[in-house]
Structures are given as C-alpha cells and as structure tokens.
Design a protein around this motif. Structure first.
Motif, PDB file in Angstrom:
ATOM      1  N   VAL A   1       4.748   0.757   0.810  1.00 26.98           N
ATOM      2  CA  VAL A   1       5.068  -0.080   1.977  1.00 26.98           C
ATOM      3  C   VAL A   1       4.763  -1.523   1.601  1.00 26.98           C
TER       4      VAL A   1
ATOM      5  N   LEU B   1      -7.172   0.489   5.515  1.00 30.32           N
ATOM      6  CA  LEU B   1      -6.034   1.401   5.528  1.00 30.32           C
ATOM      7  C   LEU B   1      -6.531   2.709   6.130  1.00 30.32           C
TER       8      LEU B   1
ATOM      9  N   TYR C   1       0.857  -1.188   0.000  1.00 30.92           N
ATOM     10  CA  TYR C   1       0.000   0.000   0.000  1.00 30.92           C
ATOM     11  C   TYR C   1       0.891   1.235   0.000  1.00 30.92           C
ATOM     12  N   ARG C   2       0.241   2.386  -0.071  1.00 30.20           N
ATOM     13  CA  ARG C   2       0.995   3.643  -0.075  1.00 30.20           C
ATOM     14  C   ARG C   2       0.663   4.455   1.173  1.00 30.20           C
ATOM     15  N   LEU C   3       1.678   5.142   1.688  1.00 34.52           N
ATOM     16  CA  LEU C   3       1.481   6.086   2.794  1.00 34.52           C
ATOM     17  C   LEU C   3       0.839   7.358   2.238  1.00 34.52           C
TER      18      LEU C   3
ATOM     19  N   GLY D   1      -1.875   6.008   7.387  1.00 35.59           N
ATOM     20  CA  GLY D   1      -1.004   4.982   6.816  1.00 35.59           C
ATOM     21  C   GLY D   1      -0.875   3.763   7.703  1.00 35.59           C
TER      22      GLY D   1
ATOM     23  N   SER E   1       8.388  -6.642   7.598  1.00 43.09           N
ATOM     24  CA  SER E   1       8.321  -5.622   6.549  1.00 43.09           C
ATOM     25  C   SER E   1       9.439  -5.895   5.544  1.00 43.09           C
TER      26      SER E   1
ATOM     27  N   ASP F   1       1.832  -0.417  12.058  1.00 46.20           N
ATOM     28  CA  ASP F   1       2.384   0.742  11.352  1.00 46.20           C
ATOM     29  C   ASP F   1       3.215   0.284  10.150  1.00 46.20           C
ATOM     30  N   ARG F   2       3.834   1.219   9.467  1.00 45.71           N
ATOM     31  CA  ARG F   2       4.557   0.920   8.218  1.00 45.71           C
ATOM     32  C   ARG F   2       5.738  -0.019   8.423  1.00 45.71           C
ATOM     33  N   THR F   3       6.242  -0.092   9.665  1.00 37.15           N
ATOM     34  CA  THR F   3       7.376  -0.985   9.928  1.00 37.15           C
ATOM     35  C   THR F   3       6.901  -2.389  10.288  1.00 37.15           C
TER      36      THR F   3
END
Ligand code: FES
Ligand SMILES: [Fe+2]
Length: 347
Positions: free
Chosen positions: A43, A61, A35-37, A65, A100, A77-79
């Motif tokens: 990500v 989502l 997906y995108r932030l 993000g 990730s 989260d993104r991580t």
C-alpha cells in the motif's frame, strides 16, 4: 526547477526493504508511506496526516492493515480514507483522507505511480523480467544508495560509458576501452548506447577470457529513469554471443530536484566461479568510490539549480545517447505539463 514526469512508474523500494512495518521514502518531493497488508500486498499513501500534518510513519500499523496516526490517533484504511477518530464523539469530517497511490510489486521491486491513477497501466512497468524468482541465486539485488545530485546527471553518467576507461581505470576499465565504437539505437521510449570494444585489454572481471578480448557494454535506458547494462566479452576471434546472460541493474528515482534514490544490482555470472558477494563488492566499489563522488562534485559545480542546459555544456560525440535520452525525457515532461492528465492535488 521541477523536471519530473509524473505519469510513469518509479521504483520506490526493493521488495526486501518493505517488510512488516511502516516505511517512508520521499519521491518527487512528496513523502510517501509504504507498508504491507496482512496478505503481503503493498500500500502507498501520502505520509502526511491531514489533521496536524504528523508523519504517518511515526504512528502504528494495526493488525488489520489500518494505520493509526501517532499524534491524535486518527485511523486510515488502505484507500487513505479516515475510518475512525478516537477523540470526543468520534466525528470524522468528510474530507479527512490522504491520497493513495497505485503500487505494484514486480521483479523484486515495488513500483509506484505518482501521476493520475486512471492512467496507471501495469503493462508499462519497466522490464526486469530477467530477475525471475527461480534465478534469485544469480541475483545481487537489494542494493541502495542516495545520491546528492539530480537524477538526470546520473543518467548522463550511465549513458556515456566511455568514462569507464578513465574514471574506472584499474577497477572496471582501462585506457584501451577509449577506442570503443558507440552505437546509438532508439526504439519507442528506449535508447540503447552500445559500446563495442574489439581487441581491447580485458578488465579484471573478464581476465579469464584472455589479456586481449572483444568486449561490449550495452546500456538500455527506458524513459524516464530505468537502465539495464548488458556486459560481456570473448577471446578475440572467438564467436560472439551478444547479449550475454549478465546484466547490471541501474534504477533511479528522483527524491528531490537535487537528490536521487539509486537502486542497483547485477544478475547472472560473468565467470562460473563469481560469487554474488564479489559482484556486489565490485559494483558498489565502482559506484560508491568512483562515480558517486564525481557526479556529486559535478552537481555542486553546476550551482544551486543544477540546470544542465543553462550551464551550457560542451557536447562531445560520446554524449549522443545521453543527450538523446534527455531530449526524449524533456519532451515527455513538457507534453505532460501541457496536458490535463496530471494529478496535482489530493485525490
Ligand atoms: S496529526 Fe494525525 S491525528 Fe492529529
Ligand atoms: Fe561509472
């Protein structure tokens, strides 16, 4: 059978495929969430929630993000770290996270690194720099097919273009191309299979150069599975400008041992009047109607393991480049398996 190189970049999707929503694709037998932030940066996470293994792409989502699992609501989260548990007192066990993956957007594609993250070097992303933002009006890109065959069978197909005179007779090729001269050039992790066809009959897409022309199909393979084909031709006896400014893009990413994601397109024009739509139709027809059915049938004939060497293939002179690519890839996979620099477990 598992024949994947992990410490390398694979195309996971075209930039245009990953928009504002959760997206998943299976690579190397692993389901990956992409997906995108809010700022547009991509990500990539393991798509499996560590609680009860729900696919995260069935969740939401959120505006910041953050991804919320659609089953019991854990937030990641993104991580990949779990940052909230909406249930009970909200306690989050310390190992609640998903893996990730390094992911980079380049040349209108998203590239993912499935191996050890410390080894991910953006400089080793395959070079499709001829697709520049300024030249997108020349680009027939964004095309995707899923093929029910091992990815190396498709590399074999692309590295032996003598099949153009038979399998693609009437669409891309003709019998006169069978007399072509094959040159194999190896440099580093690249193998080039250059097919030079002097004084041969022009295929439909080069017919405006004359009925008999000097033409070429120059394929470059970059380990493990990125290919680029330069195509051109001139009226026999005229000066030759090789390479031409027309390239066909062929990028393969293993989905499983028995299926492959195929990202394809073209860049440039063979003739000034060619439209992007014509190029898309020509390429899609050739692969969808001619290559794909044949490759899938060959895969089925090889039996459940699709094990190439165990099937004891007869090797012809024209197989030289395909076999060279297989040897390089087999060696890289064996070297990687022998090293410790592979992430097999959740980071
Ligand atoms: S399965 Fe994801 S929160 Fe329960
Ligand atoms: Fe083909």
């Amino acid at each position: 059978m598992s024949n994947f190189l992990r410490n390398t970049w694979y195309a996971v999707g075209w930039s245009s495929e990953i928009t504002g929503d959760l997206f998943s694709r299976t690579l190397l037998n692993e389901s990956i969430l992409i997906y995108r932030l809010p700022d547009g940066s991509p990500v990539a996470l393991d798509n499996r929630c560590p609680h009860r293994f729900a696919p995260l792409d069935c969740g939401k989502l959120l505006a910041d993000g953050v991804v919320q699992c659609g089953y019991h609501g854990l937030k990641f989260d993104r991580t990949g770290h779990c940052i909230a548990n909406p249930m009970g007192k909200g306690k989050v066990p310390s190992r609640t996270k998903v893996r990730s993956y390094p992911i980079i957007e380049r040349h209108q594609l998203l590239w993912i690194w499935m191996g050890h993250p410390d080894a991910a070097d953006p400089a080793s992303i395959p070079d499709y720099s001829y697709i520049t933002d300024d030249s997108l009006d020349q680009a027939n890109i964004g095309n995707y097919l899923r093929v029910q065959a091992n990815y190396q069978l498709i590399i074999d197909n692309l590295m032996d273009l003598t099949h153009v005179g038979i399998l693609h007779e009437g669409s891309l090729g003709n019998e006169s191309m069978l007399a072509g001269q094959l040159e194999l050039v190896e440099s580093g992790n690249d193998v080039c299979a250059n097919l030079w066809m002097p004084q041969s009959e022009a295929p439909p897409y080069l017919r405006n150069r004359g009925p008999i022309i000097d033409q070429w199909l120059d394929m470059r393979w970059t380990c493990p599975s990125s290919l680029s084909l330069n195509i051109g031709g001139t009226a026999s006896g005229e000066p030759i400008e090789r390479p031409s400014n027309f390239n066909a893009i062929h990028i393969l990413t293993p989905e499983t041992e028995y299926s492959t994601h195929y990202f394809y397109g073209t860049h440039g024009r063979l003739n000034p009047d060619d439209t992007i739509e014509q190029m898309r139709k020509l390429q899609t027809h050739a692969f969808l109607e001619e290559d794909l059915p044949m490759i899938e049938k060959c895969a089925a004939m090889m039996g459940p393991t699709q094990d190439f060497w165990a099937s004891k293939p007869i090797l012809l002179e024209s197989d030289a480049a395909a076999v060279r690519s297989r040897r390089i890839l087999d060696r890289a996979i064996a070297q990687e398996a022998a090293s410790t620099c592979v992430a097999h477990t959740t980071e």
